[in-house]
Scaffold this motif. Structure first.
Motif, PDB file in Angstrom:
ATOM      1  N   PHE B  91       0.830  -1.207   0.000  1.00  0.00           N
ATOM      2  CA  PHE B  91       0.000   0.000   0.000  1.00  0.00           C
ATOM      3  C   PHE B  91       0.866   1.259   0.000  1.00  0.00           C
ATOM      4  O   PHE B  91       0.629   2.201  -0.775  1.00  0.00           O
ATOM      5  N   ALA B  92       1.897   1.279   0.855  1.00  0.00           N
ATOM      6  CA  ALA B  92       2.711   2.498   1.003  1.00  0.00           C
ATOM      7  C   ALA B  92       3.532   2.772  -0.257  1.00  0.00           C
ATOM      8  O   ALA B  92       3.656   3.925  -0.698  1.00  0.00           O
ATOM      9  N   VAL B  93       4.097   1.721  -0.853  1.00  0.00           N
ATOM     10  CA  VAL B  93       4.890   1.903  -2.082  1.00  0.00           C
ATOM     11  C   VAL B  93       3.984   2.432  -3.201  1.00  0.00           C
ATOM     12  O   VAL B  93       4.361   3.346  -3.954  1.00  0.00           O
ATOM     13  N   ASN B  94       2.774   1.885  -3.269  1.00  0.00           N
ATOM     14  CA  ASN B  94       1.818   2.341  -4.276  1.00  0.00           C
ATOM     15  C   ASN B  94       1.406   3.801  -4.039  1.00  0.00           C
ATOM     16  O   ASN B  94       1.330   4.599  -4.984  1.00  0.00           O
ATOM     17  N   ALA B  95       1.186   4.157  -2.780  1.00  0.00           N
ATOM     18  CA  ALA B  95       0.794   5.536  -2.457  1.00  0.00           C
ATOM     19  C   ALA B  95       1.931   6.508  -2.792  1.00  0.00           C
ATOM     20  O   ALA B  95       1.700   7.599  -3.334  1.00  0.00           O
ATOM     21  N   ALA B  96       3.170   6.105  -2.488  1.00  0.00           N
ATOM     22  CA  ALA B  96       4.323   6.964  -2.793  1.00  0.00           C
ATOM     23  C   ALA B  96       4.427   7.198  -4.300  1.00  0.00           C
ATOM     24  O   ALA B  96       4.624   8.325  -4.760  1.00  0.00           O
ATOM     25  N   PRO B 163       3.320  11.376   6.536  1.00  0.00           N
ATOM     26  CA  PRO B 163       4.681  11.828   6.185  1.00  0.00           C
ATOM     27  C   PRO B 163       4.916  11.913   4.671  1.00  0.00           C
ATOM     28  O   PRO B 163       5.701  12.743   4.212  1.00  0.00           O
ATOM     29  N   MET B 164       4.229  11.074   3.905  1.00  0.00           N
ATOM     30  CA  MET B 164       4.426  11.130   2.448  1.00  0.00           C
ATOM     31  C   MET B 164       3.757  12.380   1.871  1.00  0.00           C
ATOM     32  O   MET B 164       4.316  13.041   0.994  1.00  0.00           O
ATOM     33  N   TYR B 165       2.575  12.710   2.357  1.00  0.00           N
ATOM     34  CA  TYR B 165       1.922  13.957   1.934  1.00  0.00           C
ATOM     35  C   TYR B 165       2.757  15.166   2.368  1.00  0.00           C
ATOM     36  O   TYR B 165       2.907  16.128   1.615  1.00  0.00           O
TER      37      TYR B 165
END
Lengths: 193, 193
Positions: B91-96, B163-165
């Motif tokens: 999920f996180a890799v896809n969101a990044a 943190p990614m946003y």
């Protein structure tokens, strides 16, 4: 974007123009939809000629960046309470109050209007942000000098500040004291391992 | 903002108009400064009358919210890898990757154009966000069913997504795989206590 004429005296015409223009941008961003906040609208509200605005700030984005830089620079100094928890809590509560204020909405809109490759500096964050980061690093250095376990500055930004921005931007709920204390607890839990 | 006429057939005129208008908004947000993305510009680019745009979406903000909702809704399904770490990492890799893409810039600008009390629903987040949050809750429920220690949904949003946003918005650096794995490690460290 730094003031392009920093050598002029603070009370001079340049500073008065900048003050009037910043007030106009802030008022307009608080009142109107962002697509209505144009150079023409700022000129009308501030009484400063459009030609002057274009010459000095280039674009609406450049102007908004200058306002953001000023908001960040006039943020309260970070307190020295004698403990990392005390310093972090005071900082986080203050940041939550700032983001929840009407100026916070303006600030968040302005931040986001500057997103994107077109206008962004190739490797710089928002202007003004560096000075704030520097103050936070000094807070961490004080804790290191006292022998406390200390997080890195990126950890501090991501664990304490990021969730408050996220809440305001994505969930449209203003951050509050409860969240401020929760994110500080989370950072300290991670720091102690 | 949900499509106000959900009962119309998907291939019908209403859907075609919505598609053309969304394409126009997306293109304009990618090309122009946000203050140049007006109802008039969208009408010109899409070939849809201004009167239709006003009647259906009300304001530029309403229109942008509809685009944001659609971007969130068409996000990839969250994978079922058999472990919480695997699901979170995917999920996180896809969101990044999504935030770092050109559409991510458009999405972040659109998110921010919707900030503020004037247009925000009194207690709702961005439309479309609820559906995504529901998928994430299902990911957590699967981990609970497997007997894994599981964070709360707000913890997941604040520690992994925020943190990614923040990096994209404030530091103007696109999130990447390295950050995606780091925020997942951080969440799992907090979850294990």
């Amino acid at each position: 974007m730094a003031d392009p004429q920093p050598a002029r005296r603070p009370g001079g015409r340049t500073a008065r123009v900048r003050g009037a223009v910043h007030r106009a941008v802030t008022e307009l961003l608080a009142e109107k939809a962002p697509d209505e906040v144009t150079i023409a609208a700022v000129a009308e509200r501030s009484g400063v000629h459009q030609a002057t605005l274009y010459r000095r700030w280039g674009t609406m984005t450049g102007l908004v960046e200058d306002v953001v830089a000023e908001v960040l620079n006039r943020g309260s100094p970070i307190p020295d309470t004698g403990s990392l928890r005390g310093d972090l809590s005071a900082f986080a509560v203050n940041a939550a109050a700032g983001l929840a204020s009407p100026m916070g909405t303006v600030y968040l809109r302005a931040i986001a209007l500057g997103v994107g490759p077109a206008e962004g500096a190739p490797d710089g964050g928002h202007p003004g942000f560096d000075a704030r980061a520097q103050q936070l690093q000094e807070m961490l250095d004080r804790a290191t000098a006292r022998g406390e376990p200390v997080p890195t500055l990126p950890d501090l930004l991501e664990v304490v500040l990021a969730p408050m921005y996220f809440r305001a931007l994505l969930l449209k709920q203003p951050p509050d004291e409860e969240q401020a204390h929760a994110v500080v607890d989370r950072l300290l839990a991670l720091t102690r391992g």
